[in-house]
Design an enzyme around this catalytic site. Structure first.
Site, short mmCIF file in Angstrom:
data_model
loop_
_atom_site.label_atom_id
_atom_site.label_comp_id
_atom_site.label_asym_id
_atom_site.label_seq_id
_atom_site.Cartn_x
_atom_site.Cartn_y
_atom_site.Cartn_z
N ASP A 1 5.25 -3.56 -6.09
CA ASP A 1 5.85 -2.21 -6.11
C ASP A 1 4.91 -1.22 -6.81
O ASP A 1 4.14 -1.61 -7.70
CB ASP A 1 7.21 -2.28 -6.84
CG ASP A 1 8.08 -1.08 -6.51
OD1 ASP A 1 7.77 -0.32 -5.57
OD2 ASP A 1 9.11 -0.90 -7.22
N ASN B 1 13.75 -1.22 3.61
CA ASN B 1 12.63 -0.28 3.73
C ASN B 1 12.65 0.51 5.04
O ASN B 1 11.92 1.50 5.18
CB ASN B 1 11.28 -0.98 3.55
CG ASN B 1 10.97 -1.36 2.11
OD1 ASN B 1 10.34 -2.38 1.84
ND2 ASN B 1 11.40 -0.54 1.14
#
Ligand code: IPE
Ligand code: IPE
Ligand code: MG
Length: 223
Positions: free
Chosen positions: A12, A60
């Site tokens: 991330d 996502n």
């Protein structure tokens, strides 16, 4: 003291890495791929049998279309450019998640890559269109179909059924959450949350994580 056989990473911070440099998010994702490549080249001397990377979550898809396109194109490029190296270095590719519903050319490319790397002795598992709750639900449905639902039959039908138990779960970028990643498999994993943004994460960071892992006392509920 023990070493980690199976390490998973929630990669991330690509967006923030780019924003800090006033660069497009796509550049952050590109640099993220470079961090992956650099790490995969270094897992063997670290004694890691399996590295599982969260590349694209089932959530996502909520991102803007152009970012989703960028990520899918990077996946295409990554497989195309790095497959020969995986084969040469004995890296077995594995994909977890609902990857069969990705674009048909990606599915084809992944199927080829899986077949060509099947003989590898270390595993790079990439989580693509992956959601842990969905994975558990799929596994539970399969267990129900054979008429026996318990923790063993569910585990046997998870996408990770051929991987060693998860030892260490790392998330970069300072976020302290699992974001629907390996919820079942993390039951007794050690966790490490680091501030480093993913494009800045190097093999030295991974080694530091392994050193911390080696200091942890795992009890599994015993004493
Ligand atoms: C991780 O970086 C890559 C993916 C989730 C595909 P992000 O794009 O989430 O970066 P941040 O969290 O916005 O910084
Ligand atoms: C998790 O990161 C998914 C991947 C790293 C592929 P996100 O950036 O999507 O997670 P949230 O939205 O911050 O929880
Ligand atoms: Mg993020």
């Amino acid at each position: 003291m023990s070493s980690a056989r199976h390490v998973a990473i929630i990669m991330d911070g690509n967006g923030r890495w780019a924003r800090q440099r006033a660069l497009p998010r796509a550049v952050g994702h590109q640099r993220g791929v470079e961090a992956v490549r650099n790490l995969v080249r270094n897992i063997e001397p670290m004694g890691i049998d399996c590295l599982t990377l969260y590349a694209f979550s089932s959530e996502n898809w909520k991102r803007p279309d152009d970012e989703v396109d960028d990520l899918m194109n990077l996946m295409r490029k990554f497989i195309r450019s790095d497959l020969p190296e995986f084969i040469a270095n004995g890296v077995r590719l594995k994909i977890i998640g609902d990857w069969q519903s990705l674009a048909s050319d990606i599915v084809q490319m992944l199927e080829d890559a899986l077949a060509q790397t099947a003989g590898g002795n270390r595993t790079l598992a990439v989580a693509l269109n992956y959601g842990s709750q969905q994975e558990i639900a799929r596994a539970a449905a399969k267990a129900a179909a054979i008429g026996e639902v318990n923790e063993k039959t569910i585990a046997a039908h998870l996408d990770t059924n051929d991987l060693p138990p998860l030892d260490l779960l790392i998330r970069t970028s300072g976020e302290v959450r699992l974001s629907n990643f390996l919820l079942w498999q993390a039951a007794y994993a050690e966790m490490l949350f680091v501030e480093t943004l993913w494009p800045d994460f190097t093999p030295a960071h991974l080694q530091a994580a392994l050193d911390q892992f080696a200091q942890r006392e795992r009890r599994y509920g015993g004493r």
